[in-house]
Design a protein around this motif. Structure first.
Motif, short mmCIF file in Angstrom:
data_model
loop_
_atom_site.label_atom_id
_atom_site.label_comp_id
_atom_site.label_asym_id
_atom_site.label_seq_id
_atom_site.Cartn_x
_atom_site.Cartn_y
_atom_site.Cartn_z
N GLU A 284 -2.50 -1.17 -7.85
CA GLU A 284 -4.01 -1.98 -7.71
C GLU A 284 -4.66 -2.40 -8.81
OE1 GLU A 284 -4.85 0.85 -3.56
OE2 GLU A 284 -6.09 1.15 -5.65
N TYR B 271 1.60 -5.75 -3.48
CA TYR B 271 0.30 -5.83 -3.88
C TYR B 271 0.09 -7.26 -3.97
CZ TYR B 271 0.13 -0.75 -3.56
OH TYR B 271 0.24 0.52 -3.04
N LYS C 39 -2.35 -5.50 0.50
CA LYS C 39 -0.99 -4.84 0.53
C LYS C 39 -0.13 -5.18 1.82
CE LYS C 39 -0.44 -0.44 1.52
NZ LYS C 39 -0.20 1.08 1.26
#
Length: 570
Positions: A264, A226, A207
Motif C-alpha cells: 500500500e 495494487y 487492489k
C-alpha cells in the motif's frame, strides 16, 4: 505405501508405549568428567514445576542457580505447547524435522548411550497425544527408557560455542553501527526540511485480485495487484501510467497478506505492486501438511519460487494486452522485486545468483556443528539434480532482500554474479537467518557498487512481517521471537524501499540522499535502532570478525581465529 507403513508403525509404537505400565524416564543422568555421574529424578522436576517446591534431590542443582534462572526454568517446565500429535508427527518425520531431532539426540541419549533420536520422536508424539499435552515434564514421562542420559560435555561445548558466536555477532553489529554513525556525522543534510518518506505518498490506488494458473507446473498463483490511480499529482506534476512494477515474494509458511503495509505504501508513491503466493511453501500448504493432507515442501521449491515470478511477469504482460483493468497500466521496463526470508532467496536468484551446489556439498554434512538454523532449509536444495538452472530474469532491474537465506544455497559464487542494485536488510536478533552469515557476509560478495546494508538492532526474523490478515497464522510465533513492537521496522522499510526504488529503478537522483547513513540515523528509533552502510569489503569484515577491537576505517589483514564462521577469502 511407504507413508502408510510409516504411520502404521507409528500407531503400533504408540499403542505399545501407552499400554506398558511404568515405561518412561524416571531420572536424568549427567556425566561430567572428572567428577563422575550425577542424577536428578523426574519426580523432583515435576514437583518443582507444579508446586514450586525444591526437594532434597533437586536442591543440589537449585542451589547453583539464581532465583531468576529458577523462575525461568519453572516457566519452561510449566509451558504447554498446543500442538496436535498429527502436526508433531508430520514435522518430526519431515527431512528438516528429522535433522533437528537427530541433532537433539546427540545431547539426549538413551540408557545405553545411543543417540536419542527415535526415543525423542516417540515421546514428542505421545506427549502431544496425552491429555496433559506437550510439556517438558510430560516429554520426560513418555521417554521410552528409565534413564535419559544427558551428554553434558557436549552440551557445555555447544553452550560455550554459542555464547562465543553471539558475542562475536554483537561485536560485528556494534562495529558496523559505529561506522555508520561516524559516516552520518559528516552529513550536512537537514532531513526535517525534506519530504518524509515514511508518510504515505499522494497517489490513490485500487487492489485487484487474480488467480493465475501455470498448467505446465500445476501451480495456482493467487496475486493481489495494487494499482495507482491515473492523474495523481506529485511535486506539481500530473502523473499517468504506465506505472513501474514491484513484485513482493513472501517467506516460508507465510502469505501475501503479511506485506500489505509495504504494498500500500509503495502504491501511494506511484508504484504498481504485485504480491503473489507461492503454493508450494505458503501458509495454506503448511496447513494441509500439518493436517496430514499434503507432503512437506520439497527441494523443487527452490526452483519453483523464482519460476512463479517469471510466470507472473509473463502473464501480466499478456493481460496488459487483453484486460481493460490493466491495459497500459504497467511499465515492464521498470520492474523491481522485494522478498523476505525464503522470498529473499527468491529475488536474489532472479537478480542473477545461481544455486551453488559445490558450497552445499561442503556445508551440508551430518557433522556440521553450525548454529545457523537456515541451513536445515538451504540444505534441502541438495536433493535437486545438480545443474545450472536458468532462474535469472533480466526484466528485474533492482531488488531488496529482507532477512534472506543465501550463505550456502547461493554462496559467494552465486551472490557475486548479481550485477544490479541490491539492498540487504538484517536484524541483530534473527535466529532463523543469522545476520552475520546470511546478510552481512554476503553483502561483501556483491560486486555492484550500488549496494546497501540496512541493520536493525534488536529486530528478529519476524520484525518485517505483519500479522496475516487472512488468518493463516500456521506457525504461532512466541512473543520472545517476535521482538519489540514492529511499527518502527515497517516505517523503515516503507521509507528505504521508496528511496531505493526511486533512485535505482526510476533514476531519480533527488532520492539518493535518503540512501545515506545520516538518513537512517535521522529516522532511527530505540530499541530498533537503524543503521545503513553502502560499502563493506572482505578485508574489513575479516578485521571486524577477527580483531579484538574492530576499526573499520583502517582495514588490515590479521590472522583469523578459529570460529564456527571462517573468515572470507578475497
Amino acid at each position: 505405501m511407504k507413508k502408510f507403513l510409516r504411520y502404521l508403525g507409528l500407531g503400533l509404537l504408540s499403542t505399545f508405549l501407552t499400554a506398558t505400565p511404568g515405561l518412561g524416564a524416571e531420572r536424568i543422568s549427567f556425566y561430567y568428567p572428572p567428577f563422575g555421574e550425577f542424577y536428578l529424578s523426574v519426580d523432583s522436576l515435576e514437583t518443582f514445576a507444579k508446586e514450586g517446591k525444591i526437594d532434597q534431590d533437586f536442591s543440589f542443582y537449585a542451589s547453583r542457580a539464581t532465583p531468576e534462572q529458577l523462575a525461568q526454568l519453572r516457566d519452561l517446565l510449566q509451558q504447554r505447547f498446543n500442538v496436535t500429535p498429527t502436526l508433531v508427527s508430520q514435522v518430526t518425520y519431515s527431512p528438516i524435522g528429522e535433522q533437528l531431532v537427530q541433532q537433539l539426540g546427540k545431547l539426549l541419549l538413551t540408557e545405553s548411550r545411543k543417540n536419542g533420536f527415535y526415543a525423542i520422536r516417540a515421546s514428542l508424539i505421545l506427549s502431544a497425544a496425552d491429555r496433559e499435552g506437550l510439556t517438558v515434564v510430560n516429554l520426560l514421562r513418555k521417554f521410552p527408557s528409565d534413564t535419559i542420559r544427558v551428554n553434558f560435555t557436549e552440551g557445555l561445548r555447544i553452550v560455550d560455542d554459542l555464547s562465543q558466536l553471539i558475542k562475536k555477532k554483537d561485536e560485528v553489529f556494534a562495529s558496523l553501527q559505529k561506522e555508520a554513525i561516524a559516516q552520518a556525522a559528516t552529513s550536512k543534510i537537514d532531513f526535517s526540511q525534506k519530504p518524509d518518506l515514511r508518510s504515505p505518498g499522494k497517489f490513490t490506488w485500487q487492489k485487484k485480485t487474480f488467480e493465475l494458473n501455470d498448467i505446465s507446473r500445476s501451480r495456482r498463483l493467487p496475486v493481489d495487484i495494487y494499482l495507482p490511480s491515473a492523474g495523481s499529482q506529485k511535486a506539481g506534476e500530473l502523473l499517468a501510467p504506465p506505472f513501474p512494477l514491484i513484485v513482493i515474494s513472501h517467506g516460508l509458511a507465510s502469505d501475501r497478506s503479511t506485506f500489505v503495509y509495504l504494498a500500500e505504501h509503495l502504491a501511494s508513491y506511484g508504484f504498481a505492486v504485485a504480491v503473489l503466493e507461492h503454493p508450494g511453501s505458503n501458509a495454506e500448504r503448511f496447513q494441509l501438511y500439518f493436517a496430514g493432507l499434503a507432503g512437506p515442501p520439497d527441494a523443487a521449491e527452490f526452483i519453483n519460487r523464482p519460476l512463479d515470478i517469471k510466470y507472473l511477469l509473463n502473464e501480466l504482460q499478456r493481460l496488459d494486452q487483453s484486460d481493460p483493468t490493466l491495459q497500459g497500466k504497467l511499465n515492464f521496463q521498470q520492474i523491481g522485486a522485494i522478498g523476505q526470508s525464503f522470498g529473499g532467496y527468491t529475488v536474489l536468484t532472479l537478480a542473477g545468483a545461481n544455486i551453488n551446489f559445490s558450497q552445499l556439498r561442503q556445508d551440508c554434512n551430518p557433522d556440521n556443528s553450525s548454529f545457523n538454523l537456515s541451513l536445515f532449509l538451504q540444505c534441502q536444495a541438495n536433493d535437486l539434480p545438480p545443474k545450472n538452472y536458468e532462474l535469472k530474469d533480466d526484466r528485474i532491474k533492482a531488488i531488496i532482500a529482507i532477512n534472506p537465506i543465501d550463505s550456502s544455497v547461493l554462496g559467494q559464487g552465486g551472490i557475486s554474479q548479481i550485477k544490479i542494485p541490491v539492498m540487504l536488510v538484517a536484524g541483530s536478533q534473527d535466529v532463523f537467518a543469522p545476520p552475520v552469515s546470511e546478510q552481512i557476509r554476503p553483502f561483501t560478495w556483491l560486486s555492484d557498487s550500488n549496494k546497501y546494508l540496512a541493520l536493525i538492532e534488536n529486530a528478529t526474523h519476524f520484525s518485517a512481517t505483519a500479522e496475516p490478515t487472512s488468518g493463516n497464522n500456521v506457525l504461532p510465533v512466541p512473543p520472545a521471537l517476535l521482538g519489540p513492537d514492529r511499527t518502527a521496522v515497517f516505517s523503515y522499510l516503507n521509507a528505504l524501499s521508496v528511496a531505493f526504488l526511486e533512485t535505482h529503478l526510476l533514476n531519480r537522483p533527488e532520492y539518493r540522499s535518503y540512501l545515506q547513513p545520516s538518513y537512517a540515523t535521522f529516522i532511527s528509533k530505540e530499541p530498533l535502532n537503524l543503521s545503513l552502510l553502502q560499502s563493506l569489503s572482505v578485508a574489513q569484515f575479516n578485521q571486524v570478525w577477527s580483531g579484538p577491537t574492530p576499526q573499520l576505517s583502517k582495514p588490515s589483514n590479521p590472522q583469523p581465529t578459529p570460529s564456527p564462521y571462517q573468515p572470507l577469502r578475497q
